[in-house]
Design a protein around this motif. Sequence first.
Motif, PDB file in Angstrom:
ATOM      1  N   ILE A 133       0.799  -1.208   0.150  1.00 12.08           N
ATOM      2  CA  ILE A 133       0.119  -0.013   0.028  1.00 12.08           C
ATOM      3  C   ILE A 133       1.028   1.171  -0.001  1.00 12.08           C
ATOM      4  N   LEU A 134       1.890   1.390   0.665  1.00 12.47           N
ATOM      5  CA  LEU A 134       2.714   2.194   0.858  1.00 12.47           C
ATOM      6  C   LEU A 134       3.321   2.586  -0.811  1.00 12.47           C
ATOM      7  N   ASP A 135       3.582   1.524  -1.503  1.00 17.28           N
ATOM      8  CA  ASP A 135       4.161   1.577  -2.826  1.00 17.28           C
ATOM      9  C   ASP A 135       2.968   2.227  -3.672  1.00 17.28           C
ATOM     10  N   ALA A 136       1.793   1.718  -3.652  1.00 18.08           N
ATOM     11  CA  ALA A 136       0.734   2.346  -4.048  1.00 18.08           C
ATOM     12  C   ALA A 136       0.450   3.836  -4.027  1.00 18.08           C
ATOM     13  N   GLY A 137       0.586   4.274  -2.678  1.00 24.36           N
ATOM     14  CA  GLY A 137       0.421   5.604  -2.416  1.00 24.36           C
ATOM     15  C   GLY A 137       1.399   6.625  -2.935  1.00 24.36           C
ATOM     16  N   TYR A 138       2.768   5.915  -2.746  1.00 20.37           N
ATOM     17  CA  TYR A 138       3.897   6.910  -3.180  1.00 20.37           C
ATOM     18  C   TYR A 138       3.993   6.955  -4.537  1.00 20.37           C
ATOM     19  N   SER A 139       3.469   5.982  -5.316  1.00 16.74           N
ATOM     20  CA  SER A 139       3.446   6.205  -7.122  1.00 16.74           C
ATOM     21  C   SER A 139       2.267   6.344  -7.399  1.00 16.74           C
ATOM     22  N   MET A 140       1.417   7.142  -6.538  1.00 13.90           N
ATOM     23  CA  MET A 140       0.090   7.169  -7.095  1.00 13.90           C
ATOM     24  C   MET A 140       0.232   8.590  -8.083  1.00 13.90           C
ATOM     25  N   PRO A 141      -0.625   8.546  -9.102  1.00 19.66           N
ATOM     26  CA  PRO A 141      -0.412   9.854  -9.918  1.00 19.66           C
ATOM     27  C   PRO A 141      -1.558  10.721  -9.239  1.00 19.66           C
TER      28      PRO A 141
ATOM     29  N   ALA B  76     -17.037  -8.100   0.189  1.00 16.97           N
ATOM     30  CA  ALA B  76     -17.236  -6.970  -0.611  1.00 16.97           C
ATOM     31  C   ALA B  76     -16.296  -6.260  -1.322  1.00 16.97           C
ATOM     32  N   ALA B  77     -15.356  -6.192  -0.543  1.00 12.32           N
ATOM     33  CA  ALA B  77     -14.153  -4.876  -0.926  1.00 12.32           C
ATOM     34  C   ALA B  77     -13.234  -5.682  -2.098  1.00 12.32           C
ATOM     35  N   VAL B  78     -13.198  -4.599  -2.868  1.00 11.05           N
ATOM     36  CA  VAL B  78     -12.217  -5.160  -4.251  1.00 11.05           C
ATOM     37  C   VAL B  78     -10.681  -4.887  -3.490  1.00 11.05           C
ATOM     38  N   ASP B  79     -10.071  -5.696  -4.162  1.00 11.61           N
ATOM     39  CA  ASP B  79      -8.680  -5.868  -3.361  1.00 11.61           C
ATOM     40  C   ASP B  79      -7.640  -5.094  -4.116  1.00 11.61           C
ATOM     41  N   PRO B  80      -6.890  -4.475  -3.426  1.00  9.04           N
ATOM     42  CA  PRO B  80      -6.011  -3.431  -4.136  1.00  9.04           C
ATOM     43  C   PRO B  80      -4.768  -4.338  -4.550  1.00  9.04           C
ATOM     44  N   VAL B  81      -4.400  -5.386  -4.032  1.00  5.65           N
ATOM     45  CA  VAL B  81      -2.987  -6.207  -4.349  1.00  5.65           C
ATOM     46  C   VAL B  81      -3.527  -6.889  -5.475  1.00  5.65           C
ATOM     47  N   ALA B  82      -4.779  -7.557  -5.656  1.00  9.39           N
ATOM     48  CA  ALA B  82      -5.157  -8.415  -6.958  1.00  9.39           C
ATOM     49  C   ALA B  82      -5.192  -7.437  -8.292  1.00  9.39           C
ATOM     50  N   VAL B  83      -5.960  -6.172  -7.805  1.00  5.89           N
ATOM     51  CA  VAL B  83      -6.082  -5.217  -8.810  1.00  5.89           C
ATOM     52  C   VAL B  83      -4.904  -4.841  -9.414  1.00  5.89           C
ATOM     53  N   LEU B  84      -3.768  -4.502  -8.713  1.00  7.70           N
ATOM     54  CA  LEU B  84      -2.814  -4.131  -9.067  1.00  7.70           C
ATOM     55  C   LEU B  84      -1.908  -5.195  -9.847  1.00  7.70           C
ATOM     56  N   ALA B  85      -2.024  -6.369  -9.427  1.00 10.45           N
ATOM     57  CA  ALA B  85      -1.382  -7.382  -9.975  1.00 10.45           C
ATOM     58  C   ALA B  85      -1.948  -7.790 -11.436  1.00 10.45           C
ATOM     59  N   VAL B  86      -3.103  -7.862 -11.419  1.00 17.44           N
ATOM     60  CA  VAL B  86      -3.777  -8.267 -12.729  1.00 17.44           C
ATOM     61  C   VAL B  86      -3.738  -7.084 -13.653  1.00 17.44           C
TER      62      VAL B  86
ATOM     63  N   ILE C 172      -7.379   4.350 -12.726  1.00 19.47           N
ATOM     64  CA  ILE C 172      -7.373   5.006 -11.388  1.00 19.47           C
ATOM     65  C   ILE C 172      -8.680   4.735 -10.936  1.00 19.47           C
ATOM     66  N   MET C 173      -9.785   4.547 -11.355  1.00 12.63           N
ATOM     67  CA  MET C 173     -11.043   4.387 -10.865  1.00 12.63           C
ATOM     68  C   MET C 173     -10.949   3.094 -10.162  1.00 12.63           C
ATOM     69  N   VAL C 174     -10.705   1.946 -10.655  1.00 14.04           N
ATOM     70  CA  VAL C 174     -10.638   0.660 -10.130  1.00 14.04           C
ATOM     71  C   VAL C 174      -9.581   0.877  -8.975  1.00 14.04           C
ATOM     72  N   PHE C 175      -8.492   1.248  -9.211  1.00 24.05           N
ATOM     73  CA  PHE C 175      -7.418   1.090  -8.386  1.00 24.05           C
ATOM     74  C   PHE C 175      -7.702   2.099  -7.110  1.00 24.05           C
ATOM     75  N   GLY C 176      -8.192   3.192  -7.356  1.00 20.72           N
ATOM     76  CA  GLY C 176      -8.458   4.104  -6.221  1.00 20.72           C
ATOM     77  C   GLY C 176      -9.500   3.844  -5.303  1.00 20.72           C
ATOM     78  N   GLU C 177     -10.759   2.934  -6.131  1.00 22.77           N
ATOM     79  CA  GLU C 177     -11.638   2.295  -5.320  1.00 22.77           C
ATOM     80  C   GLU C 177     -10.972   1.229  -4.256  1.00 22.77           C
ATOM     81  N   SER C 178     -10.313   0.357  -4.902  1.00 20.15           N
ATOM     82  CA  SER C 178      -9.888  -0.667  -4.068  1.00 20.15           C
ATOM     83  C   SER C 178      -8.972  -0.114  -2.957  1.00 20.15           C
ATOM     84  N   LEU C 179      -8.348   0.899  -3.022  1.00 23.78           N
ATOM     85  CA  LEU C 179      -7.748   1.499  -1.837  1.00 23.78           C
ATOM     86  C   LEU C 179      -8.582   2.333  -0.912  1.00 23.78           C
ATOM     87  N   LEU C 180      -9.517   2.941  -1.317  1.00 25.31           N
ATOM     88  CA  LEU C 180     -10.395   3.872  -0.367  1.00 25.31           C
ATOM     89  C   LEU C 180     -11.429   3.158   0.146  1.00 25.31           C
TER      90      LEU C 180
END
Lengths: 845, 168
Positions: free
Chosen positions: A139-147, A204-214, A226-234
């Motif tokens: 998640i840190l990586d996701a936040g740090y490299s978030m556009p 219910a929750a969409v998973d950030p790890v899986a979304v990123l990986a796929v 960004i929609m899918v990924f942002g959703e999975s994080l938030l």
Amino acid sequence: MAAAAALLLCALLIFSGGPARASEETSEASPAEHEVSGAGNETEGGSAHGEAVITTLPIVSWKWEEVEVPYLVALWILVCWLCKLLIEANHHVTEYIPESALLICCGFILGGMIWGADKVQTFTLTPRVFFFYLLPQIILDAGYSMPNKLFFTNLGGILVYAIIGTCWNAASLGLSLWGCHKGGAMGDIEIGLLQYLLFGSLLAAVDPVAVLAVFEQVHVNEVLFIMVFGESLLNDGVTVVLFNVFDAFVTLGGAKINAAEIVKGIISFFVVAFGGSLLGFVFGLLISLLTRCTKKIQIIEPGFIFVLGYLAYLTAEMLSLSAILSITFCGICCQKYMNSNMDESSVQTVKYAIKVFANGSETMIFVFLGISAIDKTIWVWNTGFILLTLLFIMVYRIMGVFFLTWILNRTRLVPIEFIDQIIMSYGGLRGAVAYGLAVMLDETKIKEKNLMISTTLIVVYFTVIFQGVTLKPLVQWLKVKRASHSELTLIEKLQNRAFEHTLVAIEDISGQIGHNYMRDKWNKFEEKYMSWFLMKPSARKKQDRLFNAFHQLNLKDAMNYVDEGERRGSLEFIRNEGAFIDFKKKFDDEMSEAMPDIMADMSDDHGRAPPKRRDTVPSVSLELHEQSMRGNRAAEDFNSHHLLQQHLYKGRKQHRHRYSRSHFDINKDENEVQEIFQRTMKSRLESFKSGKMGVAPPKTITKHTKKEQQSKMLNGKNRSYLSGDEDFEFSEGDSASGYDASFPTRVAYRAGDGIENPAFMPDVDPSSTMHIPPWLADVELDSVAPSQRAQVRLPWTPGDLRRLSSLRTSVRSSDSFQLTDDRQGDRDELPPPPPPPPRRDGDSV
Amino acid sequence: MGSRASTLLREEEIEEIKKETGFSHSQITRLYSRFTSLDKGENGTLREDQVNFRGFMRTLAHFRPVEDNEKNKNPPTTEPLNSRTNKLLFAFRLYDLDRDDKISRDELLQVLRMMVGVNISDEQLGSIADRTIQEADQNGDNCISFQEFMKVLEKVDVEQKMSIRFLH
């Protein structure tokens, strides 16, 4: 190689499966594992557990228990990463099947092996390990490299999906399953409404790890991603709240739930979500502040983000706020300031280290997801439950996405397309977070915990494997808009900025407060207060985006130079590496600046110029630009900056014509060019001499000058150190060289172009003392090829190089100093210059 | 249109503007009230440049979001003002001050100077300008023509970057 790795894996696991008994970190959740079976036990059998009485001095002893835990951890990390290696070795498989799916399959195999050895699953993915040691870095990586810009522009949509979408998913799934239960579709299981809702909330929750990986292998357009990924994080905010609320409700029992509790539940959502984000924001500010002062400890500067990010995560966890939100916003917030404050090398370090950790963790998570499945004790099969869950997840996801998008599109500037919506609903992957939450269920309260775990696992496998595999073909089949590879161009940046300003103005004119107005206000606020507070003053001055783009492009071109030069002439550069080191020490500062390029060249590989090499070369260009930037920003070395900027990209018309892409003028006056070359070499030798260099071996000296020549092409800044009459020609040469990235050293010969200095004209005819190599002249003539590339290539064939080298080992004298002296004498005798040829004049206008 | 009478917007005018620009009725009336509030001198034009309401609307029309479905219903004979090409043309004209259909180095410098911070020196600005021209210029005339401008910006999402939502 793959076979060897496989054997190694088997051996490791069987071996570790044996001695690995109770109290290894990764097996907390698994039941009694005191099986004494499998290979490797014997080694343990009679070994001293530390307290046995020794009768004689042991030369070596077996200390497994002391190292057991860290050893296993390290071993498992190694095993998981070796799996990844195995998978990546078959690239054509990863084309079709995403890596995550393959890792899960590896996990199955490994799990099978361990099961076979131990008859219990000694290693499973425990919630503690997952949530505390494996998830934060991803998640840190996701936040740090978030556009950031993209994220905040679409934040409204993301929040709608994350909050409303997740709530809808949870509620609908729970209620439908309960309805089906009542309807008898699932047979006889003991799950009440609340438990269904709990189950729904964890799935219910969409998973950030899986979304990123796929998604990383699919490259869809950025808005969709960004929609899918942002959703999975938030949506973690929602998930945490829902899970805790329903967990508490289950504990309280159905009777005690009244309006007050429900209201508290809703309040807790806001507290958890906003509290978590705020906490992350605070930590982000902390990091930014910290990096502002860490100039003296640059060596450990990169470490702070990891430590503070992790603390953000743990603090939020401690306060029962949303930890994922916390660490996400920490990363998002500190990006900009950290990258400006920290030294370039620190920024690179952080970038790569964070990716290592994130990717490594992701690998481990998937492998362990696979391993955890191979455990007989958790599997409870209930066809109705599982199949209905799968069905409802898909259906409700689609419904939710389409409905919410319809609402959103009414307020969006650019509506989300239908096809994108399909991908968004299909890309709602569940992953390890759901599994972790499921394992955390309390089995005393929830009797059917194992059923839930099994279902969760099946859902995770289905989404990651099946949906992951089919996502790419689906994207291609539906012709989803893909991410466009945009190269950095100045004009785009300029135009974007122009658009921004224009839009703010238009919004103002038309009298409405819109998106752009807000963004403009925020930018102003940010610039005035936050940057002032959080960024180093020196960094703040460097803020201009347009100039940074220019800087990046300069860097890129400079690196292209070096690469090209190496590729062309690297054969020559290999020799006499040692001598250069002497040079560096001996020569004074002026020359040492010329050296860095050459040093880098020397130490690099021969002949190849793979793109990776850019990373070893950066010290070259960075030094180059550090010089220029320092000169620019601190105005210390104005000369160097001035010269670099001026001559690397100065668009003097005469050079424009020479170096335009569309047409190509040939320098007809090769001799003059040679003359320039010679003269500059001469002057360098002079300055070497004057620097009291003493007796350096002539060969190396000449070699140096040739390199220096090249480097001087690259470093306009060196001009300031050249003797006066050199300046002008090198300015031309440098600007010529500066203009086109594909001009490494050819430029040297081109230096004659557009050179006004009449002093050089008389040397057109080589005097007897002028040692213009005829082969160079030949080469010039031959280079009538229209493409500049061809022109670039020509002198650097090995044959040419050899001939060039013989220049140094000329018959005349091996002592280049003497050579210099000779030429020096010649130069002094030059007759007054004739007027320059008309063509030059025309060009120089 | 210098008289006070023109401050009232007539129906036919609204219809004309609607056809020309694609704004809706309510948007036009709303923008008209905005125009009048901006028009301090009450002479029906803004500033000395005599931008009247039609011109005002025409300019603003460039910033409407691009709509594809419009085309399906009734393909307009002339290109709508908010098409991608027209948007880019508008942007192009921001630079091209002398209206010679080319962005010269000096024009670019002027715009650049406005857009970058004060920390950038003139030589650097010149280098940036040169490089920018170099990126776009294909025929080597050291100016950017509209075609070159369009080509180099083909990857930019102009539809989104140059549109705002007009309130109804």
